[in-house]
Structure formats: structure tokens, C-alpha cells
Design a protein around this motif. Structure first.
Motif, PDB file in Angstrom:
ATOM      1  N   HIS A   1      30.323  55.200  17.230  1.00  0.00           N
ATOM      2  CA  HIS A   1      29.040  55.735  17.683  1.00  0.00           C
ATOM      3  C   HIS A   1      27.950  55.296  16.710  1.00  0.00           C
ATOM      4  CE1 HIS A   1      26.187  58.798  19.155  1.00  0.00           C
ATOM      5  NE2 HIS A   1      25.875  58.942  17.884  1.00  0.00           N
ATOM      6  N   ALA A   2      26.780  55.016  17.237  1.00  0.00           N
ATOM      7  CA  ALA A   2      25.621  54.721  16.387  1.00  0.00           C
ATOM      8  C   ALA A   2      24.347  55.047  17.148  1.00  0.00           C
ATOM      9  CB  ALA A   2      25.612  53.268  15.953  1.00  0.00           C
ATOM     10  N   GLU A   3      23.308  55.278  16.365  1.00  0.00           N
ATOM     11  CA  GLU A   3      21.970  55.489  16.901  1.00  0.00           C
ATOM     12  C   GLU A   3      21.018  54.562  16.164  1.00  0.00           C
ATOM     13  OE1 GLU A   3      21.017  59.641  16.584  1.00  0.00           O
ATOM     14  OE2 GLU A   3      22.776  60.216  17.767  1.00  0.00           O
ATOM     15  N   TYR A   4      19.971  54.131  16.864  1.00  0.00           N
ATOM     16  CA  TYR A   4      18.988  53.223  16.274  1.00  0.00           C
ATOM     17  C   TYR A   4      17.659  53.463  16.958  1.00  0.00           C
ATOM     18  CZ  TYR A   4      16.643  48.812  15.088  1.00  0.00           C
ATOM     19  OH  TYR A   4      15.765  47.866  14.647  1.00  0.00           O
ATOM     20  N   LYS A   5      16.611  53.672  16.164  1.00  0.00           N
ATOM     21  CA  LYS A   5      15.267  53.797  16.723  1.00  0.00           C
ATOM     22  C   LYS A   5      14.562  52.470  16.496  1.00  0.00           C
ATOM     23  CE  LYS A   5      11.137  56.530  17.132  1.00  0.00           C
ATOM     24  NZ  LYS A   5      10.435  55.453  17.713  1.00  0.00           N
ATOM     25  N   MET A   6      14.263  51.823  17.581  1.00  0.00           N
ATOM     26  CA  MET A   6      13.572  50.541  17.522  1.00  0.00           C
ATOM     27  C   MET A   6      12.170  50.756  16.949  1.00  0.00           C
ATOM     28  SD  MET A   6      12.914  48.012  20.714  1.00  0.00           S
ATOM     29  CE  MET A   6      11.327  47.202  20.785  1.00  0.00           C
ATOM     30  N   PRO A   7      11.756  49.970  15.950  1.00  0.00           N
ATOM     31  CA  PRO A   7      10.398  50.113  15.416  1.00  0.00           C
ATOM     32  C   PRO A   7       9.358  49.992  16.541  1.00  0.00           C
ATOM     33  CG  PRO A   7      11.698  48.660  14.025  1.00  0.00           C
ATOM     34  CD  PRO A   7      12.514  48.931  15.268  1.00  0.00           C
ATOM     35  N   GLY A   8       8.554  51.016  16.679  1.00  0.00           N
ATOM     36  CA  GLY A   8       7.548  51.028  17.726  1.00  0.00           C
ATOM     37  C   GLY A   8       8.120  51.260  19.112  1.00  0.00           C
ATOM     38  N   GLY A   9       9.405  51.588  19.179  1.00  0.00           N
ATOM     39  CA  GLY A   9      10.068  51.759  20.469  1.00  0.00           C
ATOM     40  C   GLY A   9      10.803  53.081  20.565  1.00  0.00           C
ATOM     41  N   LYS A  10      11.874  53.058  21.285  1.00  0.00           N
ATOM     42  CA  LYS A  10      12.618  54.265  21.625  1.00  0.00           C
ATOM     43  C   LYS A  10      13.968  54.317  20.917  1.00  0.00           C
ATOM     44  CE  LYS A  10       9.585  55.547  24.711  1.00  0.00           C
ATOM     45  NZ  LYS A  10       8.863  56.793  24.640  1.00  0.00           N
ATOM     46  N   LEU A  11      14.634  55.454  21.073  1.00  0.00           N
ATOM     47  CA  LEU A  11      15.951  55.680  20.491  1.00  0.00           C
ATOM     48  C   LEU A  11      17.034  55.073  21.384  1.00  0.00           C
ATOM     49  CD1 LEU A  11      17.679  57.176  18.330  1.00  0.00           C
ATOM     50  CD2 LEU A  11      17.801  59.049  19.966  1.00  0.00           C
ATOM     51  N   LEU A  12      17.959  54.361  20.761  1.00  0.00           N
ATOM     52  CA  LEU A  12      19.124  53.815  21.451  1.00  0.00           C
ATOM     53  C   LEU A  12      20.356  54.485  20.871  1.00  0.00           C
ATOM     54  CD1 LEU A  12      16.985  51.296  21.033  1.00  0.00           C
ATOM     55  CD2 LEU A  12      18.830  50.043  22.048  1.00  0.00           C
ATOM     56  N   VAL A  13      21.294  54.811  21.724  1.00  0.00           N
ATOM     57  CA  VAL A  13      22.568  55.412  21.316  1.00  0.00           C
ATOM     58  C   VAL A  13      23.667  54.591  21.956  1.00  0.00           C
ATOM     59  CG1 VAL A  13      23.996  57.485  21.405  1.00  0.00           C
ATOM     60  CG2 VAL A  13      21.508  57.701  21.226  1.00  0.00           C
ATOM     61  N   ILE A  14      24.707  54.286  21.185  1.00  0.00           N
ATOM     62  CA  ILE A  14      25.824  53.531  21.746  1.00  0.00           C
ATOM     63  C   ILE A  14      27.138  54.174  21.340  1.00  0.00           C
ATOM     64  CG2 ILE A  14      26.160  51.845  19.897  1.00  0.00           C
ATOM     65  CD1 ILE A  14      26.321  49.792  22.395  1.00  0.00           C
ATOM     66  N   ASN A  15      28.042  54.196  22.279  1.00  0.00           N
ATOM     67  CA  ASN A  15      29.423  54.601  22.055  1.00  0.00           C
ATOM     68  C   ASN A  15      30.289  53.454  22.552  1.00  0.00           C
ATOM     69  OD1 ASN A  15      29.307  57.495  21.129  1.00  0.00           O
ATOM     70  ND2 ASN A  15      28.054  57.577  22.974  1.00  0.00           N
ATOM     71  N   LEU A  16      31.280  53.093  21.761  1.00  0.00           N
ATOM     72  CA  LEU A  16      32.162  51.999  22.145  1.00  0.00           C
ATOM     73  C   LEU A  16      33.481  52.113  21.402  1.00  0.00           C
ATOM     74  CD1 LEU A  16      32.199  49.739  19.619  1.00  0.00           C
ATOM     75  CD2 LEU A  16      29.893  49.373  20.467  1.00  0.00           C
ATOM     76  N   GLN A  17      34.430  51.336  21.850  1.00  0.00           N
ATOM     77  CA  GLN A  17      35.716  51.221  21.186  1.00  0.00           C
ATOM     78  C   GLN A  17      35.984  49.746  20.942  1.00  0.00           C
ATOM     79  OE1 GLN A  17      38.911  53.254  23.157  1.00  0.00           O
ATOM     80  NE2 GLN A  17      37.632  55.012  23.647  1.00  0.00           N
TER      81      GLN A  17
END
Length: 91
Positions: A2-18
């Protein structure tokens, strides 16, 4: 993974993967961004499925850009931001 990332000047992205056999599996991208058409999220998840777990951010970004160019409008998100959140999940 799992990870989260807020794009500079943009929105929050969340990803779940295996990772299975060195490849991305069960990829689920979400966040507070917008895509047109709305079905594009499933396409992005599918494009990430099966990528090598050790591929670079640049590779992921190029792969998404080439595959989605002219087909998807992204608001608050970019191929580079998606690549960043994928790599963050894999670290």
C-alpha cells in the motif's frame, strides 16, 4: 502493499497491489482525482497488472503515457504521479 502519494499541485493517489513471481498483481488505484472516461481507472489498473516489480518510475510513466495518450483525460493526476505511487508501494 500500500502507498499514498499527493501529486504536487494535484490530488491524492492511493494504490494497493501485490507482487507475485516478480510481477504486479491485484492492482487497485484510487484517490480523489478525476478521469474521463470514468472507465479509464479500470484500464490504468489493467495496464499496471503484470509489469515487472523492479521496473523504474520512468518505465511505468512511459508505458502509461504511450498506452493512454489521446484516450484518457486526467485531472489532478498524471502518469508520473501514478508511477511514483507504484514505486512508493514497492519500496
Amino acid at each position: 502493499m500500500h502507498a499514498e502519494y499527493k501529486m504536487p499541485g494535484g490530488k491524492l493517489l492511493v494504490i494497493n497491489l501485490q507482487v507475485q513471481a516478480g510481477r504486479l498483481q491485484d492492482v487497485q488505484l484510487s484517490g480523489d482525482f478525476f478521469l474521463e472516461p470514468a472507465e479509464a481507472l479500470a484500464s490504468i489498473n489493467q495496464l499496471l497488472e503484470g509489469l515487472p516489480a523492479d521496473c523504474s518510475e520512468e518505465y511505468i510513466c512511459h508505458h502509461l503515457t504511450q498506452s493512454l495518450e489521446g484516450k484518457v483525460e486526467m485531472y489532478g493526476i498524471s502518469p508520473a504521479a501514478i508511477a511514483a505511487v507504484v514505486r512508493r508501494a514497492l519500496v
